[in-house]
Write an enzyme that holds these catalytic residues in place. Sequence first.
Site, short mmCIF file in Angstrom:
data_model
loop_
_atom_site.label_atom_id
_atom_site.label_comp_id
_atom_site.label_asym_id
_atom_site.label_seq_id
_atom_site.Cartn_x
_atom_site.Cartn_y
_atom_site.Cartn_z
N GLU A 239 66.29 33.87 164.93
CA GLU A 239 65.81 34.96 163.80
C GLU A 239 64.32 34.89 163.95
O GLU A 239 63.45 33.82 163.62
CB GLU A 239 66.38 34.37 162.59
CG GLU A 239 67.78 34.18 162.53
CD GLU A 239 67.99 32.99 161.43
OE1 GLU A 239 67.47 32.85 160.38
OE2 GLU A 239 69.17 32.49 161.46
N ARG B 83 68.59 42.46 151.80
CA ARG B 83 69.96 42.55 152.43
C ARG B 83 71.16 43.04 151.79
O ARG B 83 72.26 43.09 152.23
CB ARG B 83 70.07 41.28 153.37
CG ARG B 83 70.38 39.98 152.43
CD ARG B 83 70.57 38.87 153.18
NE ARG B 83 70.99 37.73 152.33
CZ ARG B 83 71.73 36.52 152.53
NH1 ARG B 83 72.07 36.55 153.85
NH2 ARG B 83 71.95 35.65 151.65
N HIS C 138 67.31 38.30 160.34
CA HIS C 138 68.25 37.20 160.47
C HIS C 138 69.58 37.76 161.50
O HIS C 138 70.61 37.78 161.18
CB HIS C 138 69.01 37.02 159.22
CG HIS C 138 69.54 35.66 158.99
ND1 HIS C 138 70.77 35.30 159.63
CD2 HIS C 138 69.42 34.56 158.07
CE1 HIS C 138 71.22 34.05 159.36
NE2 HIS C 138 70.44 33.53 158.33
#
Length: 281
Positions: A256, A80, A153
């Site tokens: 998530e 990420r 997420h």
Amino acid sequence: MPAHESNKVIALEHPSGSKAEIALFGATVTSWIVDDIDHIFVSKDAKRDGSKAIRGGIPICFPIFGTKEKIALPQHGFARNNYWEYLGIVNDNDEVTVRFGLKDTQIPQEARNAWPHSFRLTYTVSLTEKSLKSVCHLKNEDEDTFEFNTLLHTYFRVTDVTRTQVQGLTNCEYIDKVNAGAKLVEENEKVTIDGEVDRVYKKVQDKILLEVGDGSSIQIEKNNLKDTVVWNPWVEKAQAMGDFGNEEYKNMICVEAGSVADWVVLAGGQTWTAGQTLTVV
Ligand code: TA6
């Protein structure tokens, strides 16, 4: 990555008018609009210069979830907070699909030292009139087996988090990270938010429902992912995050899909595919 590309975003539009945006940084979905409503939350204080993971959207947690004692990676891993390679867009009448790639050779040496495995991740995001599908394809390019976590997420935008409800977690065991990691079982038919919530629900059914609280709902269908995390930072944790507004906890809930309670084990040369489909219902 030239500076002007540092916050490059790929925009998708479906003939129905639904839209999505994905930042090259982290291949992070940062917007998903259906019938003129954006269902994805991104903090107004989110960093968009590549200095840290975008606070919001759908960050990809890989190869770890949380932190791991013996793996010196930042929380939730490196996927990420690195730039992915843009691999192109495919339009057909029903679906617009964009693809991104991340390989071990694209991440900083420090991260490669912490998780020394050869891998190739391809991430596809597909937009239809009412749905957004995210799929991770992972190949272990080592000869040896490695283990990992993956989690999408997802930050959902809501008008009032105290009016949201998550349906489909009943009877699931969960780890309550707000309650010193207590192992509990969900007894409620619908999970609601009226304080800090940070729970890892294990072995969750593939289809669950987020009732947004304004009459609409979002079906979250996971594929080849075992667990579901539910998170809202509430007041204190919201104030403690520099890239999150003090009041923003009221307008988001994270639900998530991931495989995080246990390691996923992938043999050398093998591939693994998993993902989620969000549908406005
Ligand atoms: O998914 C829930 C969680 O693991 C929480 O414990 C909280 O740390 C959240 O992720 C955000 O993590 P981040 O590293 O993005 O600040």
